[in-house]
Design a protein around this motif. Sequence first.
Motif, PDB file in Angstrom:
ATOM      1  N   PHE A  26      46.801  41.324  43.189  1.00  0.00           N
ATOM      2  CA  PHE A  26      47.311  41.403  41.820  1.00  0.00           C
ATOM      3  C   PHE A  26      46.177  41.959  40.970  1.00  0.00           C
ATOM      4  N   ASN A  27      46.219  43.239  40.678  1.00  0.00           N
ATOM      5  CA  ASN A  27      45.140  43.905  39.938  1.00  0.00           C
ATOM      6  C   ASN A  27      43.790  43.615  40.606  1.00  0.00           C
TER       7      ASN A  27
ATOM      8  N   GLN B  65      51.127  38.070  31.811  1.00  0.00           N
ATOM      9  CA  GLN B  65      50.213  39.224  31.780  1.00  0.00           C
ATOM     10  C   GLN B  65      50.370  39.887  30.424  1.00  0.00           C
TER      11      GLN B  65
ATOM     12  N   LEU C 131      54.807  35.591  38.030  1.00  0.00           N
ATOM     13  CA  LEU C 131      54.232  36.075  36.786  1.00  0.00           C
ATOM     14  C   LEU C 131      55.318  36.260  35.719  1.00  0.00           C
TER      15      LEU C 131
ATOM     16  N   PHE D  33      50.849  33.589  40.161  1.00  0.00           N
ATOM     17  CA  PHE D  33      50.866  35.050  40.224  1.00  0.00           C
ATOM     18  C   PHE D  33      52.159  35.574  40.838  1.00  0.00           C
ATOM     19  N   ARG D  34      52.684  34.858  41.817  1.00  0.00           N
ATOM     20  CA  ARG D  34      53.942  35.291  42.431  1.00  0.00           C
ATOM     21  C   ARG D  34      55.123  35.141  41.476  1.00  0.00           C
TER      22      ARG D  34
ATOM     23  N   TYR E  42      42.603  40.695  41.456  1.00  0.00           N
ATOM     24  CA  TYR E  42      42.635  39.460  42.239  1.00  0.00           C
ATOM     25  C   TYR E  42      43.129  39.755  43.663  1.00  0.00           C
TER      26      TYR E  42
ATOM     27  N   TYR F   9      45.337  37.954  30.669  1.00  0.00           N
ATOM     28  CA  TYR F   9      46.270  36.937  31.155  1.00  0.00           C
ATOM     29  C   TYR F   9      46.275  35.724  30.230  1.00  0.00           C
TER      30      TYR F   9
END
Length: 229
Positions: free
Chosen positions: A132-133, A226, A168, A165-166, A135, A212
């Motif tokens: 993720f970007n 985000q 978001l 994150f999953r 991460y 974030y």
Amino acid sequence: MRIAVLDDDPSQTDLVCQVLTSSGHICHPFQSGKEILNQLRRESYDMLVLDWQVPDLSGPEVLRWVRDKLPKTIPVLFITSRSGEDDIVEGLAAGADDYMIKPIRRSELVARVQALLRRAYPIQNSSEQIVFNDYLFETRSGRLTLAGKPIEITQKEFDLALLFFRNLGRPLSRAYILEAVWSRDVDIPSRTMDTHVSRVRSKLQLRPENGYRLAPVYSYGYRLEQLTG
């Protein structure tokens, strides 16, 4: 995955939940349309399995509410004894992703549910490295890096961060987070979750200046957003 199952026949919800639980999912049975709608207003689920004919609210009525109020990505599987082409077309037109005709065949139910979940949440089934970007999550080792630099993190913190994150942008209820991260230890103090969320926010630098925001959702749970611009 957390799955809500609606059928006014308890033996049917028992069967569906037994099959899905044995496949590793967390299953929540409901016997009435109003009951499941009340819960959907308060809780988060990854998938819905709906019977067509429910006394108070029909499956299509529940589905229309779901498609109007909840994220469009949530997969919905219809289970029905109605096998006419017009009925099937009506169910799909109301927003169902797939349908099964009763009586249920266990292996087919598992296969259809897994297919819908893969389609709705493709990242859940990707490789051992999830990005993720800046991460990078390495799921097998539980290792997390930010812009190439390792972050010291516990397994629970890793699981919690990856869950955010999953999902978001999606509000996650406290009950959902509890089952997803702590699963078998559901009696943990409420403060434990808040402490873990605080550590994740700090260790991953989830602050507006970094793009974030990990924020509480009043009387519900948490959401990772985000920020743009």
